[in-house]
Design a protein around this motif. Sequence first.
Motif, PDB file in Angstrom:
ATOM      1  N   ASP A 254      65.353  16.874  -2.971  1.00  3.46           N
ATOM      2  CA  ASP A 254      66.731  16.590  -2.717  1.00  3.46           C
ATOM      3  C   ASP A 254      67.085  17.176  -1.430  1.00  3.46           C
ATOM      4  OD1 ASP A 254      67.984  15.312  -4.674  1.00  3.46           O
ATOM      5  OD2 ASP A 254      68.400  16.665  -6.053  1.00  3.46           O
TER       6      ASP A 254
ATOM      7  N   VAL B  11      64.358  12.221  -3.347  1.00  4.74           N
ATOM      8  CA  VAL B  11      65.865  12.253  -3.553  1.00  4.74           C
ATOM      9  C   VAL B  11      66.021  11.988  -4.973  1.00  4.74           C
ATOM     10  CG1 VAL B  11      68.008  11.561  -2.593  1.00  4.74           C
ATOM     11  CG2 VAL B  11      66.156  11.768  -1.187  1.00  4.74           C
TER      12      VAL B  11
ATOM     13  N   HIS C 154      73.630  16.155  -2.601  1.00  7.84           N
ATOM     14  CA  HIS C 154      72.114  15.609  -2.718  1.00  7.84           C
ATOM     15  C   HIS C 154      71.534  15.060  -1.513  1.00  7.84           C
ATOM     16  CE1 HIS C 154      71.843  16.918  -7.393  1.00  7.84           C
ATOM     17  NE2 HIS C 154      73.135  16.479  -6.995  1.00  7.84           N
ATOM     18  N   PHE C 155      72.468  14.602  -0.570  1.00  6.13           N
ATOM     19  CA  PHE C 155      72.047  13.726   0.449  1.00  6.13           C
ATOM     20  C   PHE C 155      72.505  14.185   1.572  1.00  6.13           C
ATOM     21  CE2 PHE C 155      70.906   9.452   2.070  1.00  6.13           C
ATOM     22  CZ  PHE C 155      69.422   9.676   2.106  1.00  6.13           C
TER      23      PHE C 155
END
Length: 341
Positions: A33, A53, A60-61
């Motif tokens: 992540d 991911v 998370h991105f």
Amino acid sequence: MKTTFRPRLLNGQTGDPALLLTLRWQGRALLLDLGRIDRVPAALLLPIEAVFVSHAHMDHFMGFDQLLRLFLARDTTLRLYGPAGLADCVAGKLAGYVWNLTDEYAFTIEVTEIAPGEMRTFRFPARRRFVREPIGGPRPFDGVAFADSVLTVEAAPLDHRIISMAYAVSERTHLNVRPDALAAAGLRPGQWLNVLKTAVRSGADDDTPIEVLPGDRRPLGELRDTLLSVTPGQKIAYVVDTLFSPANVAAIVRLAAGADLFFCESPFLDDDREQATRRYHLTARQAGALARAARVRRLQVFHFSPRYEGRYGEIVAEADAEFSGQEIVYGGLERGGAALS
Ligand SMILES: [Zn+2]
Ligand SMILES: [Zn+2]
């Protein structure tokens, strides 16, 4: 047991998910992540080879831009893995900048999308202004997203109203040097031990010569049998943002089975289970039940909701109690232990 993976939650238990797995002695790292990473020293991030991911929700991105900034002028390939649609998310982020001065750059991003039954890989080369190119066609996905001579990364799609990918990173074998045997053989530790381990992991022939001292070459098989103890590798499982449903529970227990360390999201206390379910998230108690059902050795809960600020200790206590089986009274059908497996 000496551990090869050094895991670090870059934003602790309460910040955006970003789990750095540094491989000791190898100058390599993986990231699970990609939440914010702007406060992380570059020296920790530069060894990253691949990012796994779970899903492209912002928490998370959003660290993608920071990693791109750090890697842009480097002669390397950064690999990203994630659910179908990840390449579109990467393309969308890259489209937000102007790339007229990167023709000389060797940097490339590779994105592998994991869909039920198949994987596809795309390349985004800096020298071509990050225009997306497919690499080959779809290939079968049998649960393993990545494998090399050192480690394997398994992936399992979970239901978070979108796909949230869970991962398990396993070291293939654990090679320890026996200091007594080393001394008995009249040898000293050195870089040659890494050469030996790499050769053993890659399955090289027993008569492969390894230089233990200048001019002194000995066969790999003899060195392995006398100097190394070979034990099963370490396993780290990672689960975030998912509903406690029978299908998810089965997938998580299968993926995390026997893990040495299980990182599991735990945003809610079980008192707020209805809200957790509405938002397709786990509670601390559910995380503990999953850890127990998967028979992991250690549970590390994280990704806490800020609503519990000042009460984070309760989340950890609830998860640990359920994990260790101190409390097994569980309302309704969803309960820990054997009922989950
Ligand atoms: Zn999410
Ligand atoms: Zn999240």
